[in-house]
Scaffold this motif. Structure first.
Motif, short mmCIF file in Angstrom:
data_model
loop_
_atom_site.label_atom_id
_atom_site.label_comp_id
_atom_site.label_asym_id
_atom_site.label_seq_id
_atom_site.Cartn_x
_atom_site.Cartn_y
_atom_site.Cartn_z
N ARG A 229 -17.04 33.91 -46.13
CA ARG A 229 -16.86 33.15 -44.55
C ARG A 229 -16.05 34.07 -43.82
O ARG A 229 -16.15 34.13 -42.53
N GLU A 230 -15.02 34.60 -44.29
CA GLU A 230 -13.95 35.46 -43.62
C GLU A 230 -14.29 36.76 -43.39
O GLU A 230 -13.83 37.49 -42.74
N LEU A 231 -15.31 37.23 -44.29
CA LEU A 231 -15.51 38.70 -44.34
C LEU A 231 -16.50 39.27 -43.39
O LEU A 231 -16.87 40.07 -42.63
N HIS A 232 -17.59 38.14 -43.33
CA HIS A 232 -18.75 38.33 -42.48
C HIS A 232 -18.62 38.65 -40.90
O HIS A 232 -18.08 37.34 -40.56
N ARG A 233 -19.12 39.46 -40.23
CA ARG A 233 -18.93 39.34 -38.91
C ARG A 233 -20.23 38.88 -38.19
O ARG A 233 -21.25 39.79 -38.78
N ILE A 234 -20.50 38.07 -37.48
CA ILE A 234 -21.60 37.63 -36.82
C ILE A 234 -22.17 38.93 -35.95
O ILE A 234 -21.28 39.49 -35.08
N GLN A 235 -23.52 39.01 -36.07
CA GLN A 235 -24.07 40.26 -35.25
C GLN A 235 -25.35 39.80 -34.91
O GLN A 235 -25.80 38.59 -35.28
N PRO A 236 -25.92 40.50 -33.94
CA PRO A 236 -27.20 39.96 -33.21
C PRO A 236 -28.39 39.99 -34.62
O PRO A 236 -28.20 40.73 -35.44
N GLY A 237 -29.17 39.02 -34.48
CA GLY A 237 -30.10 38.50 -35.40
C GLY A 237 -29.73 37.56 -36.36
O GLY A 237 -30.72 37.03 -37.34
N ASP A 238 -28.43 37.35 -36.42
CA ASP A 238 -28.02 36.37 -37.31
C ASP A 238 -28.23 35.01 -36.81
O ASP A 238 -28.72 34.69 -35.60
N ASN A 239 -28.84 34.16 -37.91
CA ASN A 239 -29.27 32.63 -37.58
C ASN A 239 -28.16 31.67 -37.86
O ASN A 239 -27.74 31.74 -39.08
N LEU A 240 -27.58 30.99 -36.98
CA LEU A 240 -26.31 30.16 -37.44
C LEU A 240 -26.74 28.61 -37.19
O LEU A 240 -27.38 28.39 -36.38
N PHE A 241 -26.27 27.70 -38.06
CA PHE A 241 -26.29 26.33 -38.21
C PHE A 241 -24.77 26.01 -37.21
O PHE A 241 -24.02 26.59 -37.79
N ILE A 242 -25.07 25.61 -36.23
CA ILE A 242 -23.84 24.88 -35.38
C ILE A 242 -24.24 23.28 -35.20
O ILE A 242 -25.27 22.86 -34.67
N ASN A 243 -23.02 22.67 -35.81
CA ASN A 243 -23.21 21.21 -35.95
C ASN A 243 -22.09 20.78 -34.94
O ASN A 243 -21.17 21.19 -35.43
N ILE A 244 -22.35 20.10 -33.90
CA ILE A 244 -21.43 19.51 -33.04
C ILE A 244 -21.38 17.85 -32.94
O ILE A 244 -22.54 17.36 -32.71
N VAL A 245 -20.57 17.36 -33.55
CA VAL A 245 -20.46 15.99 -33.75
C VAL A 245 -19.10 15.30 -32.84
O VAL A 245 -18.30 15.81 -32.92
N SER A 246 -19.57 14.29 -32.14
CA SER A 246 -18.78 13.47 -31.28
C SER A 246 -18.79 11.96 -31.84
O SER A 246 -19.54 11.65 -32.43
N GLY A 247 -18.05 10.97 -30.91
CA GLY A 247 -18.12 9.74 -31.21
C GLY A 247 -19.43 9.19 -30.77
O GLY A 247 -19.68 7.76 -30.76
N ASN A 248 -20.25 9.78 -29.68
CA ASN A 248 -21.21 9.45 -29.19
C ASN A 248 -22.78 9.92 -29.58
O ASN A 248 -23.15 10.93 -29.70
N PRO A 249 -23.41 8.97 -30.44
CA PRO A 249 -24.58 9.55 -30.94
C PRO A 249 -25.80 9.97 -30.08
O PRO A 249 -26.56 10.93 -30.27
N GLU A 250 -25.73 9.49 -28.64
CA GLU A 250 -26.61 10.23 -27.73
C GLU A 250 -26.32 11.64 -27.40
O GLU A 250 -27.10 12.37 -27.32
N LEU A 251 -24.93 11.75 -27.37
CA LEU A 251 -24.47 12.99 -26.69
C LEU A 251 -24.60 14.18 -28.10
O LEU A 251 -25.05 15.13 -27.98
N ASP A 252 -24.43 13.40 -29.43
CA ASP A 252 -24.85 14.54 -30.73
C ASP A 252 -26.26 14.78 -30.62
O ASP A 252 -26.50 15.95 -31.10
N ALA A 253 -27.17 13.90 -30.50
CA ALA A 253 -28.60 14.26 -30.41
C ALA A 253 -28.68 15.43 -29.49
O ALA A 253 -29.54 16.24 -29.61
N LEU A 254 -27.95 15.36 -28.16
CA LEU A 254 -28.40 16.51 -27.31
C LEU A 254 -27.86 18.01 -27.76
O LEU A 254 -28.53 18.91 -27.68
N TYR A 255 -26.70 17.86 -28.57
CA TYR A 255 -26.11 19.24 -29.13
C TYR A 255 -26.69 19.72 -30.48
O TYR A 255 -26.72 20.62 -30.92
#
Length: 186
Positions: free
Chosen positions: A24-50
Motif C-alpha cells: 500500500r505504501e510502496l505502490h505508486r499510482i500510474q496511468p492504467g491503474d483501476n482504483l476503488f474510491i469510496n466516499i461516505v458522508s452522513g447523507n445517503p443521497e450524496l453517497d449515491a452520487l459519489y
C-alpha cells in the motif's frame, strides 16, 4: 528429491523477518491503474452520487456482490487516465499519478471536505494481479487484494510447485514505471 523441493532450506532463522512497509505504501499510482474510491458522508443521497456502484441498492441488498467479479470492478472502478488523473463526480479531475494509496486518500479527502461534512474516503487498488507461469499446478493470472503478497502466497495461489520445478531458478518480474525489473530468487 525431497531436499530439492524443500522451501527455505538455506534460510538463517537467527534473525526476525519483518516487512518494512506494505505494498500500500510502496505502490505508486500510474496511468492504467483501476482504483476503488469510496466516499461516505452522513447523507445517503450524496453517497449515491459519489459511489455510483451502490446507487439504488437497499440495506438488505448485497453491495459486495457488485465488486465480486473483474468486469464489475472494471466498470465501477476509477481508471487513472494517461495524464494520471481520475474523474470524480462533481469534484472533476483529481491528479493521483505517482502517489501512494494513502496519499491518494488524503488528496481525495481534502477535495471531498470542500463539499461534504464528516466524510470518509477509502482508496484501494483493484488491478493488483500476479501472473504465475512455469512448473506449478495451476499457472495463470491471479487477482489479489492482499497489499503484501509474498512469493509463498503466490505459489499457494497456483497450488504449489510441481516435483519437476527448479526452485533454485525462479525469476520474479516486477513492473517499475514503464519497464520490468527481473529479480532472481533461489
Amino acid at each position: 528429491s525431497y531436499r530439492d523441493m524443500s522451501y527455505l532450506t538455506n534460510l538463517n532463522l537467527s534473525g526476525q523477518i519483518t516487512a518494512d512497509s506494505s505494498y500500500r505504501e510502496l505502490h505508486r499510482i500510474q496511468p492504467g491503474d483501476n482504483l476503488f474510491i469510496n466516499i461516505v458522508s452522513g447523507n445517503p443521497e450524496l453517497d449515491a452520487l459519489y459511489n455510483p456502484s451502490s446507487a439504488g441498492t437497499s440495506a438488505s441488498s448485497n453491495v459486495n456482490s457488485i465488486w465480486a467479479n473483474q468486469s464489475s470492478q472494471f466498470v465501477f472502478g476509477y481508471l487513472v487516465n494517461a495524464q494520471g488523473e481520475v474523474q470524480l463526480p462533481t469534484f472533476g479531475a483529481v491528479s493521483v499519478k505517482g502517489m501512494t494509496l494513502s496519499e491518494c486518500e488524503q488528496v481525495v479527502l481534502q477535495r471531498a471536505r470542500q463539499v461534504l461534512k464528516e466524510v470518509t474516503v477509502r482508496v484501494r487498488l483493484l488491478n493488483y494481479r500476479v501472473t504465475i507461469l512455469g512448473e506449478v499446478f495451476n499457472p495463470g493470472i491471479y487477482y489479489n487484494y492482499n497489499p503484501s503478497l509474498t512469493i509463498f502466497e503466490a505459489l499457494g495461489l497456483a497450488n504449489g510447485a510441481r516435483n519437476t520445478a527448479a526452485l533454485n531458478r525462479v525469476l520474479v518480474l516486477r513492473k517499475q514505471g514503464m519497464s520490468n525489473k527481473a529479480i532472481p530468487v533461489n
